[in-house]
Design a protein around this motif. Structure first.
Motif, short mmCIF file in Angstrom:
data_model
loop_
_atom_site.label_atom_id
_atom_site.label_comp_id
_atom_site.label_asym_id
_atom_site.label_seq_id
_atom_site.Cartn_x
_atom_site.Cartn_y
_atom_site.Cartn_z
N GLY A 14 75.97 30.41 -27.96
CA GLY A 14 75.12 31.18 -28.88
C GLY A 14 73.76 31.35 -28.22
N THR A 15 72.70 31.14 -29.00
CA THR A 15 71.34 31.35 -28.50
C THR A 15 71.06 30.46 -27.29
N MET A 16 71.13 29.17 -27.49
CA MET A 16 70.76 28.25 -26.42
C MET A 16 71.86 28.16 -25.37
N GLY A 17 73.10 28.11 -25.83
CA GLY A 17 74.22 27.95 -24.89
C GLY A 17 74.28 29.08 -23.88
N LEU A 34 82.16 27.21 -23.61
CA LEU A 34 83.25 27.26 -24.59
C LEU A 34 82.66 27.73 -25.91
N GLU A 35 83.13 28.84 -26.41
CA GLU A 35 82.56 29.43 -27.63
C GLU A 35 83.66 29.70 -28.64
N ARG A 36 83.41 29.21 -29.85
CA ARG A 36 84.38 29.31 -30.92
C ARG A 36 84.61 30.77 -31.34
N GLY A 40 77.06 36.83 -29.41
CA GLY A 40 76.54 37.94 -30.20
C GLY A 40 77.11 38.00 -31.61
N HIS A 41 77.92 36.99 -32.00
CA HIS A 41 78.56 37.01 -33.33
C HIS A 41 77.53 36.73 -34.44
N ASP A 42 78.00 36.83 -35.68
CA ASP A 42 77.06 36.72 -36.82
C ASP A 42 77.38 35.54 -37.73
N GLY A 44 76.48 32.11 -36.90
CA GLY A 44 75.67 30.92 -36.62
C GLY A 44 74.21 31.15 -36.95
N SER A 45 73.35 31.02 -35.91
CA SER A 45 71.90 31.13 -36.12
C SER A 45 71.27 32.25 -35.30
N GLY A 46 72.07 32.97 -34.52
CA GLY A 46 71.48 33.90 -33.55
C GLY A 46 71.74 35.36 -33.84
N SER A 50 66.43 40.66 -35.23
CA SER A 50 65.10 40.42 -34.66
C SER A 50 64.70 38.95 -34.79
N ARG A 51 63.89 38.49 -33.83
CA ARG A 51 63.27 37.16 -33.90
C ARG A 51 61.81 37.31 -33.47
N ILE A 52 60.93 36.57 -34.14
CA ILE A 52 59.52 36.62 -33.77
C ILE A 52 59.28 35.73 -32.56
N LEU A 53 58.48 36.25 -31.64
CA LEU A 53 57.94 35.41 -30.56
C LEU A 53 56.43 35.35 -30.77
N ARG A 173 87.76 26.60 -30.09
CA ARG A 173 86.94 25.63 -30.81
C ARG A 173 87.05 24.25 -30.16
N VAL A 174 85.92 23.69 -29.82
CA VAL A 174 85.92 22.32 -29.28
C VAL A 174 86.18 21.36 -30.45
N LEU A 175 87.11 20.43 -30.24
CA LEU A 175 87.48 19.51 -31.32
C LEU A 175 86.75 18.17 -31.21
N ILE A 224 68.38 33.59 -46.09
CA ILE A 224 68.64 34.98 -46.48
C ILE A 224 67.64 35.89 -45.77
N LEU A 225 68.12 36.95 -45.19
CA LEU A 225 67.26 37.97 -44.59
C LEU A 225 67.50 39.25 -45.37
N ALA A 226 66.45 40.04 -45.59
CA ALA A 226 66.67 41.30 -46.32
C ALA A 226 65.80 42.40 -45.73
N THR A 312 73.10 36.51 -44.35
CA THR A 312 72.83 35.06 -44.33
C THR A 312 72.81 34.58 -42.88
N CYS A 313 72.12 33.48 -42.68
CA CYS A 313 72.01 32.87 -41.35
C CYS A 313 71.76 31.38 -41.59
N MET A 314 71.74 30.58 -40.55
CA MET A 314 71.55 29.13 -40.76
C MET A 314 70.46 28.57 -39.86
N GLY A 344 63.33 28.42 -33.00
CA GLY A 344 63.66 28.18 -31.60
C GLY A 344 64.06 29.37 -30.76
N PHE A 345 64.39 30.50 -31.39
CA PHE A 345 64.99 31.57 -30.59
C PHE A 345 64.11 31.96 -29.40
N LYS A 346 62.84 32.16 -29.70
CA LYS A 346 61.90 32.65 -28.68
C LYS A 346 61.91 31.82 -27.41
N PHE A 347 62.27 30.53 -27.53
CA PHE A 347 62.18 29.61 -26.40
C PHE A 347 63.45 29.58 -25.53
C1 LIG Z 1 67.25 33.71 -40.48
C2 LIG Z 1 66.72 33.12 -39.23
C3 LIG Z 1 65.51 33.57 -38.74
C4 LIG Z 1 64.97 32.99 -37.59
N1 LIG Z 1 63.79 33.49 -37.11
C5 LIG Z 1 63.31 33.03 -35.94
C6 LIG Z 1 62.18 33.64 -35.35
O1 LIG Z 1 61.63 34.61 -35.89
N2 LIG Z 1 61.73 33.16 -34.16
C7 LIG Z 1 62.35 32.11 -33.53
O2 LIG Z 1 61.90 31.73 -32.46
N3 LIG Z 1 63.44 31.52 -34.07
C8 LIG Z 1 63.93 31.96 -35.24
N4 LIG Z 1 65.06 31.41 -35.80
C9 LIG Z 1 65.66 30.24 -35.16
C10 LIG Z 1 66.61 30.57 -34.05
O3 LIG Z 1 67.34 31.73 -34.34
C11 LIG Z 1 67.50 29.36 -33.86
O4 LIG Z 1 66.67 28.24 -33.55
C12 LIG Z 1 68.48 29.56 -32.74
O5 LIG Z 1 69.23 30.74 -32.92
C13 LIG Z 1 69.42 28.36 -32.66
O6 LIG Z 1 70.27 28.55 -31.59
P1 LIG Z 1 71.52 27.60 -31.32
O7 LIG Z 1 72.01 27.94 -29.97
O8 LIG Z 1 71.14 26.20 -31.62
O9 LIG Z 1 72.61 28.02 -32.43
P2 LIG Z 1 73.60 29.27 -32.41
O10 LIG Z 1 72.94 30.47 -31.86
O11 LIG Z 1 74.20 29.36 -33.76
O12 LIG Z 1 74.71 28.83 -31.36
C14 LIG Z 1 75.63 27.80 -31.61
C15 LIG Z 1 76.96 28.28 -31.07
O13 LIG Z 1 77.87 27.21 -31.00
C16 LIG Z 1 79.14 27.70 -31.34
N5 LIG Z 1 79.96 26.55 -31.75
C17 LIG Z 1 79.70 25.71 -32.78
N6 LIG Z 1 80.65 24.76 -32.86
C18 LIG Z 1 81.52 25.01 -31.85
C19 LIG Z 1 82.71 24.37 -31.43
N7 LIG Z 1 83.19 23.29 -32.06
N8 LIG Z 1 83.38 24.89 -30.38
C20 LIG Z 1 82.91 26.00 -29.72
N9 LIG Z 1 81.78 26.63 -30.10
C21 LIG Z 1 81.09 26.15 -31.15
C22 LIG Z 1 78.85 28.67 -32.47
O14 LIG Z 1 79.92 29.57 -32.69
C23 LIG Z 1 77.59 29.34 -31.95
O15 LIG Z 1 77.87 30.50 -31.20
C24 LIG Z 1 65.64 31.94 -36.94
C25 LIG Z 1 66.86 31.49 -37.44
C26 LIG Z 1 67.41 32.08 -38.56
C27 LIG Z 1 68.72 31.59 -39.08
#
Ligand SMILES: Cc1cc2nc3c(=O)[nH]c(=O)nc-3n(C[C@H](O)[C@H](O)[C@H](O)COP(=O)(O)OP(=O)(O)OC[C@H]3O[C@@H](n4cnc5c(N)ncnc54)[C@H](O)[C@@H]3O)c2cc1C
Length: 388
Positions: A14-17, A34-36, A40-42, A44-46, A50-53, A173-175, A224-226, A312-314, A344-347
């Motif tokens: 996802g974002t960090m991975g 390894l991605e479940r 670019g899917h919808d 998780g959290s990414g 848009s994301r603010i930097l 999916r990693v178990l 919730i985003l709107a 929705t997002c998490m 965290g996205f910006k980073f």
């Molecule tokens: C609504 C919203 C607004 C935000 N706004 C901002 C902002 O404006 N500015 C900013 O800097 N940050 C923002 N953030 C925060 C930022 O988006 C998150 O910190 C960041 O996306 C987290 O990235 P992640 O890689 O931890 O999670 P994710 O991007 O969700 O990646 C995790 C990945 O792991 C995969 N995965 C999980 N379990 C398994 C498994 N068992 N096996 C294989 N794959 C697996 C998932 O499918 C997913 O793709 C926002 C977040 C949200 C939800």
């Protein structure tokens, strides 16, 4: 049972991975993502357009070097993939002068000499007519802020990683993760095992499920985003309407210039329900969106407070809202990344570098004290910040 051998496994692309996969592939490391779902899917959290930097990090001045490194990283990724990912718009924070947003942004600006400062009231009214300021509000403008495109960024980083030689398996999916023979670690899949020297766990809201013995005090929050239609979208284009954060009696919330030339996206920071990421209700109800319509009606001009789109997002939150980056004592050869608590996205490109350093046993260039996992020792699982 099939056993695949590699140097580093990244769980979650996802974002960090995706950024970690890219950074490790750049260093010539044999790495497998390894991605479940698929980058670019919808789910998780990414996602969500848009994301603010921001550079004047109100959360703590210690984030400023990290965001500067990330801006360089976004530009590198743009050059390498010939995509546009980051648009600078400047950033506006509005709130009480003793509130976290204003105090924190000014402190970060002072510590790091950033181009950021208070805009006098009459000038703020002229420059930012869409914002209704409240009595007692202070407006702070910073130059180095903008919008990152999350889905494009994740796809670009994952694609570039693969071009550079990374392996990527999607729909898997990693178990579980367990100690392997010798100095290795095993990643369990439905159809086999992957043996590696190191695992980077970047599973976002699902981190805790995969390292239960670490007992990380993480909570997952439903967000919730709107999107609200603009009467005159031209007034909300990125060259005229900067990203913004507001602190009002309803809580802290933020918004973006229009990216579809029609609507403006607005969301609350925190205040969402705590959820299980596998059970989250992704249906957005009128009651979910109503509080956002209320702040739009009360504090902004030129937007219809009836949302035309919502999602929705998490967030994955730590108790102090700083990130979690490191190796839990109960696991060998595993780095957790990074429970970014909604900011965290910006980073991502900078965290990609840090995680690559940790995975390879090199000393990271930037200090990680703020993110150390040992600060959770004795924490209770749960989140009592209750901030809005
Ligand atoms: C609504 C919203 C607004 C935000 N706004 C901002 C902002 O404006 N500015 C900013 O800097 N940050 C923002 N953030 C925060 C930022 O988006 C998150 O910190 C960041 O996306 C987290 O990235 P992640 O890689 O931890 O999670 P994710 O991007 O969700 O990646 C995790 C990945 O792991 C995969 N995965 C999980 N379990 C398994 C498994 N068992 N096996 C294989 N794959 C697996 C998932 O499918 C997913 O793709 C926002 C977040 C949200 C939800």
């Amino acid at each position: 049972m099939t056993i695949t051998r590699t140097e580093v496994v990244v769980i979650g692309v996802g974002t960090m991975g995706s950024a970690i996969l890219w950074r490790l592939a750049e260093r010539g490391v044999r790495v497998l993502g390894l991605e479940r779902f698929a980058p670019g899917h919808d789910r998780g959290s990414g996602h969500g357009e848009s994301r603010i930097l921001r550079t004047a990090q109100h959360e703590d001045p210690a984030y400023v070097p990290l965001v500067k490194a990330a801006v360089r990283g976004w530009r590198e990724l743009e050059r390498q993939t010939r995509t546009s990912l980051l648009t600078m718009t400047g950033g506006l924070s509005v709130g009480p002068s003793d509130g976290m947003l204003i105090r924190g942004a000014l402190e970060a600006a002072a510590v790091h000499g950033l181009e950021c400062g208070i805009v006098p009231e009459t000038e703020a009214a002229q420059r930012f007519p869409a914002h209704r300021m409240q009595p007692g509000d202070t407006a702070v403008w910073e130059r180095d802020a903008g919008v990152v495109r999350p889905e494009q960024a994740i796809v670009a980083a994952a694609r570039r990683a693969v071009e550079l030689g990374a392996g990527l398996r999607t729909g898997v999916r990693v178990l579980g993760v367990e100690d392997g023979p010798g100095d290795t670690v095993l990643v369990r899949l439905a159809d086999g095992l992957v043996q590696a020297d190191h695992v980077v766990l970047a599973a976002g809201p699902w981190i805790s499920q995969l390292v239960p013995r670490a007992a990380l005090p993480l909570t997952v929050e439903r967000k919730i985003l709107a999107w609200f239609p603009a009467a005159e979208p031209r007034r909300f284009e990125p060259d005229r309407f900067p990203v913004f954060l507001r602190e009002t009696p309803e809580g802290r919330w933020y918004g973006f210039p229009t990216l579809d030339h029609t609507t403006v996206k607005v969301a609350f920071h925190h205040g969402g329900l705590e959820v299980d990421p596998d059970e989250i209700d992704r249906t957005v109800t009128a009651a979910d969106v109503a509080p956002l319509g209320d702040v739009v009606a009360r504090h902004l001009r030129g937007l219809d407070p009836v949302a035309v789109r919502a999602a929705t997002c998490m967030y994955t939150n730590t108790p102090d809202a700083h990130f979690a980056l490191g190796t839990p004592a109960a696991y060998r050869h595993l780095t957790v990344v990074s429970a970014c608590s909604g900011h965290g996205f910006k980073f991502a490109p900078a965290i990609g570098e840090l995680a690559a350093d940790l995975a390879l046993g090199s000393a990271p260039e930037l200090p990680l004290d703020l993110f150390a996992l040992d600060r959770f020792a004795g924490s209770v699982v749960g989140n009592d910040r209750g901030d809005g």
